[in-house]
Design a protein around this motif. Sequence first.
Motif, PDB file in Angstrom:
ATOM      1  N   LEU A 173      64.229 -58.993  -8.369  1.00 49.87           N
ATOM      2  CA  LEU A 173      64.424 -59.902  -9.295  1.00 49.87           C
ATOM      3  C   LEU A 173      64.139 -59.024 -10.695  1.00 49.87           C
ATOM      4  O   LEU A 173      63.612 -58.215 -10.800  1.00 49.87           O
ATOM      5  N   ARG A 174      65.163 -59.462 -11.553  1.00 54.29           N
ATOM      6  CA  ARG A 174      65.034 -58.645 -13.062  1.00 54.29           C
ATOM      7  C   ARG A 174      64.462 -59.867 -13.967  1.00 54.29           C
ATOM      8  O   ARG A 174      65.081 -60.533 -14.131  1.00 54.29           O
ATOM      9  N   VAL A 175      63.288 -59.630 -14.697  1.00 52.54           N
ATOM     10  CA  VAL A 175      62.852 -60.673 -15.441  1.00 52.54           C
ATOM     11  C   VAL A 175      62.138 -60.119 -16.847  1.00 52.54           C
ATOM     12  O   VAL A 175      61.906 -58.776 -16.665  1.00 52.54           O
ATOM     13  N   SER A 176      62.002 -60.680 -17.731  1.00 50.61           N
ATOM     14  CA  SER A 176      60.956 -60.417 -19.012  1.00 50.61           C
ATOM     15  C   SER A 176      59.896 -61.574 -19.056  1.00 50.61           C
ATOM     16  O   SER A 176      60.138 -62.652 -19.320  1.00 50.61           O
ATOM     17  N   ALA A 177      58.838 -61.266 -18.281  1.00 46.36           N
ATOM     18  CA  ALA A 177      57.840 -62.094 -18.585  1.00 46.36           C
ATOM     19  C   ALA A 177      57.227 -62.603 -19.915  1.00 46.36           C
ATOM     20  O   ALA A 177      56.963 -63.551 -20.144  1.00 46.36           O
ATOM     21  N   LYS A 178      57.704 -61.714 -21.016  1.00 45.41           N
ATOM     22  CA  LYS A 178      57.516 -61.922 -22.313  1.00 45.41           C
ATOM     23  C   LYS A 178      58.171 -62.977 -22.906  1.00 45.41           C
ATOM     24  O   LYS A 178      57.699 -63.987 -23.592  1.00 45.41           O
ATOM     25  N   THR A 179      59.394 -63.016 -22.652  1.00 50.55           N
ATOM     26  CA  THR A 179      60.467 -63.778 -23.304  1.00 50.55           C
ATOM     27  C   THR A 179      60.934 -64.923 -22.390  1.00 50.55           C
ATOM     28  O   THR A 179      61.441 -66.039 -22.716  1.00 50.55           O
ATOM     29  N   GLY A 180      60.555 -64.694 -21.265  1.00 52.03           N
ATOM     30  CA  GLY A 180      60.925 -65.978 -20.060  1.00 52.03           C
ATOM     31  C   GLY A 180      62.114 -65.843 -19.487  1.00 52.03           C
ATOM     32  O   GLY A 180      62.485 -66.533 -18.571  1.00 52.03           O
ATOM     33  N   VAL A 181      62.968 -64.817 -19.821  1.00 57.37           N
ATOM     34  CA  VAL A 181      64.120 -64.607 -19.250  1.00 57.37           C
ATOM     35  C   VAL A 181      64.097 -64.279 -17.663  1.00 57.37           C
ATOM     36  O   VAL A 181      63.293 -63.486 -17.196  1.00 57.37           O
ATOM     37  N   GLY A 182      64.748 -64.858 -16.633  1.00 53.81           N
ATOM     38  CA  GLY A 182      64.611 -64.507 -15.381  1.00 53.81           C
ATOM     39  C   GLY A 182      63.604 -65.156 -14.741  1.00 53.81           C
ATOM     40  O   GLY A 182      63.635 -65.185 -13.517  1.00 53.81           O
ATOM     41  N   VAL A 183      62.676 -65.860 -15.345  1.00 55.98           N
ATOM     42  CA  VAL A 183      61.538 -66.560 -14.904  1.00 55.98           C
ATOM     43  C   VAL A 183      61.901 -67.655 -13.625  1.00 55.98           C
ATOM     44  O   VAL A 183      61.241 -67.987 -12.775  1.00 55.98           O
ATOM     45  N   GLU A 184      62.986 -68.419 -13.985  1.00 58.30           N
ATOM     46  CA  GLU A 184      63.560 -69.274 -13.021  1.00 58.30           C
ATOM     47  C   GLU A 184      63.861 -68.764 -11.416  1.00 58.30           C
ATOM     48  O   GLU A 184      63.846 -69.484 -10.455  1.00 58.30           O
ATOM     49  N   THR A 185      64.431 -67.503 -11.628  1.00 59.09           N
ATOM     50  CA  THR A 185      64.819 -66.851 -10.517  1.00 59.09           C
ATOM     51  C   THR A 185      63.796 -66.568  -9.447  1.00 59.09           C
ATOM     52  O   THR A 185      63.866 -66.613  -8.325  1.00 59.09           O
ATOM     53  N   VAL A 186      62.491 -66.755 -10.223  1.00 59.10           N
ATOM     54  CA  VAL A 186      61.180 -66.286  -9.443  1.00 59.10           C
ATOM     55  C   VAL A 186      60.740 -67.563  -8.610  1.00 59.10           C
ATOM     56  O   VAL A 186      60.444 -67.203  -7.668  1.00 59.10           O
ATOM     57  N   PHE A 187      60.723 -68.563  -9.371  1.00 56.82           N
ATOM     58  CA  PHE A 187      60.677 -69.714  -8.649  1.00 56.82           C
ATOM     59  C   PHE A 187      61.297 -70.131  -7.419  1.00 56.82           C
ATOM     60  O   PHE A 187      60.993 -70.404  -6.399  1.00 56.82           O
ATOM     61  N   LYS A 188      62.658 -69.871  -7.618  1.00 54.32           N
ATOM     62  CA  LYS A 188      63.770 -70.041  -6.415  1.00 54.32           C
ATOM     63  C   LYS A 188      63.382 -68.944  -5.126  1.00 54.32           C
ATOM     64  O   LYS A 188      63.392 -69.217  -4.213  1.00 54.32           O
ATOM     65  N   ALA A 189      62.922 -67.651  -5.713  1.00 54.54           N
ATOM     66  CA  ALA A 189      62.887 -66.754  -4.595  1.00 54.54           C
ATOM     67  C   ALA A 189      61.306 -67.226  -4.031  1.00 54.54           C
ATOM     68  O   ALA A 189      61.262 -66.900  -2.846  1.00 54.54           O
ATOM     69  N   ILE A 190      60.429 -67.640  -4.710  1.00 54.57           N
ATOM     70  CA  ILE A 190      59.276 -67.891  -4.019  1.00 54.57           C
ATOM     71  C   ILE A 190      59.308 -68.898  -3.030  1.00 54.57           C
ATOM     72  O   ILE A 190      58.936 -69.093  -1.808  1.00 54.57           O
ATOM     73  N   ILE A 191      60.204 -70.229  -3.461  1.00 47.91           N
ATOM     74  CA  ILE A 191      60.390 -71.368  -2.505  1.00 47.91           C
ATOM     75  C   ILE A 191      61.416 -70.728  -1.208  1.00 47.91           C
ATOM     76  O   ILE A 191      60.957 -71.163  -0.087  1.00 47.91           O
ATOM     77  N   GLU A 192      62.380 -70.171  -1.658  1.00 42.55           N
ATOM     78  CA  GLU A 192      63.239 -69.710  -0.447  1.00 42.55           C
ATOM     79  C   GLU A 192      62.841 -68.676   0.435  1.00 42.55           C
ATOM     80  O   GLU A 192      63.179 -68.607   1.515  1.00 42.55           O
ATOM     81  N   ARG A 193      62.102 -67.442   0.035  1.00 39.08           N
ATOM     82  CA  ARG A 193      61.812 -66.416   0.792  1.00 39.08           C
ATOM     83  C   ARG A 193      60.223 -66.085   1.174  1.00 39.08           C
ATOM     84  O   ARG A 193      60.081 -65.555   2.286  1.00 39.08           O
ATOM     85  N   ILE A 194      59.412 -66.946   0.557  1.00 38.08           N
ATOM     86  CA  ILE A 194      57.944 -66.911   1.128  1.00 38.08           C
ATOM     87  C   ILE A 194      58.102 -68.024   1.977  1.00 38.08           C
ATOM     88  O   ILE A 194      58.129 -69.207   1.950  1.00 38.08           O
ATOM     89  N   PRO A 195      57.376 -67.545   3.258  1.00 43.11           N
ATOM     90  CA  PRO A 195      57.167 -68.900   4.057  1.00 43.11           C
ATOM     91  C   PRO A 195      56.176 -69.684   3.905  1.00 43.11           C
ATOM     92  O   PRO A 195      55.177 -69.376   3.396  1.00 43.11           O
TER      93      PRO A 195
END
Length: 613
Positions: A173-195
């Motif tokens: 994933l490519r994100v900027s934690a400072k600006t919030g860019v790409g953070v929604e993809t982090v939520f999606k990856a946590i739900i779909e990829r972590i058992p």
Amino acid sequence: MAASGRSTSKAGRMEREFIRNFSIIAHIDHGKSTLADQLLLQSGAITQRDFKDQMLDDLDIERDRGITVKAHAVALRYEYEGQTYELNLIDTPGHVDFHYEVSRSLAACEGALLLVDAFQGVQAQTVANAYAAIEVDLEIIPVVNKIDLPVTRVEEVLDEVETVLGLDATQALRVSAKTGVGVETVFKAIIERIPHPSGHSTSPLQALIFDSKYDSFRGVIIYIRLVEGQIAKGDKIRFMRTGGVQEVIEVGQFIPKLTSCESLGAGQVGYIITGVKKLEDVKVGDTVTHEHRKAEKALPGYREPKQMVFCGMYPIEATDFEKLRDELGKMSLNDASFSFQPETSDALGFGFRCGFLGMLHMEIIQQRLEHESNIDLIQTAPNVTYELLLRGGQVMMLDNPQDVPDAGSIEEFREPIAKVNFIVPTSNIGVLMQMCEERRGNYINTEYLGPDRAQVIYELPLAEIIYDMHDRLKSATRGYGTMDYEVTGYKTANLVKMDVLVKSVQVDALATIVHRDVAEKRGRGLVKRLKDEISKHQFEIPLQAAIGGKIIARETISALRKNVTAKCYGGDITRKRKLWAKQKEGKKRLKQFGQVEIPQKAFLSVLEAGKDD
């Protein structure tokens, strides 16, 4: 849009299929706490009005230094494709001294976000933390952070993730934690990829204690991860290792503040309060089960952390001794990798011998005691743990130079050796190797991570690393070098105990263990430092460094000179001679009976003398 994001933050039971437990791991300063802040904000756990930097870093020292010292847990509720999920985040420290905190956090998770800086790339602690996560078989999601920086090298960083860590970077994933860019993809990856967690709420209760904290009103707050079964308010529980039985007064979750609920089920992370007031009744790594429906066996828990750095801590005011004991007890409850035991010193009185994982760990504890507990301390110079083989065949572990037995009874003096992993720009390899050779280093190998960076591995004595290796590395590489180390064992070395005598009296708190080859140089440096730190008295003060009965270095602090003849104008010289003779007699008596005041800074001169090498 698949994910609506915002959700109500209510604590309580949740089916395990909708639970995800994860950690954020990374090198220091790669943006863990910033990403955690964004996850809290975008999940609705906090509002924009409540938002502030380092939300989870609640210790003053964490906010002052801008680093995470303690692992922090928080439960997020997030709505995805019409279903509410519970995401339990455990934010971890990044500094090498707090690797034990990281390992404890990983044991409570099924997955980890591996955060890598878009410019700095894979660093020494990135490697160490990634291997720790791989070891416990976690699902790892690589995340490249700080893509908003003016200069980034994302593609090269992804290559490093594949070549150095052996992870598949195609789905990074490519994100900027400072600006919030790409953070929604982090939520999606946590739900779909972590058992989701395994375990059943109908099984006998097994809950792992992964942390604890002392509250002066409610007693010990116990942080748990439920592996099997469920726990509710009013349950009678048993601590399987200590054998204590308690009633649960409160159950809850961190949302992000402590929020009580009726019960928690398998897979969830939360806290319990039982009214336990004694610190020794709760052990991190213990298993909680029900008193009337016990689990068959305890969970594996954690390996006991090995303290490698020790120092003495003494209250300046003798009346603060009991207060210091209480505060150290609370610190050890909140930090299982810290230990202490009482000791006495002829120079400093009653105090405690404290054990730490490293120098930063020691600094943090000292500052917390001074700022949070308001205790003025004198701290002796830190030293590592040595192993002695005595002539009778016994092996003795030694963490205090004062306890070194007579040289004639020692067969072998062994020091701890660490395997050190440096990641540096290729242009600095020569400087690094020279620095390691000067510190009795043993070269292992070099591996190039790309055209501009290399990983260099050395074996070094731990005593040569802990004092200032990190600072010297940063200065030699202009801030681009990083290091991580792991103690691998003990090796025989030509070590000796060096004593310090002030006015011919041995000061036990200034004793240190040094390599014989540098003892004379270290001794000269130490007495010079002491001469600068100890103020002049009414009498002459000799300062000496000695090995056994042999003096190897000496400096003298001259006496304060007072002009006793200032009021004599002219007249017979015999009057002046009488005054000088009287002054000389007085100084002689003072030299015999006068006490030398040694300031706090003098006890750390042992360190400074080491740096001069």
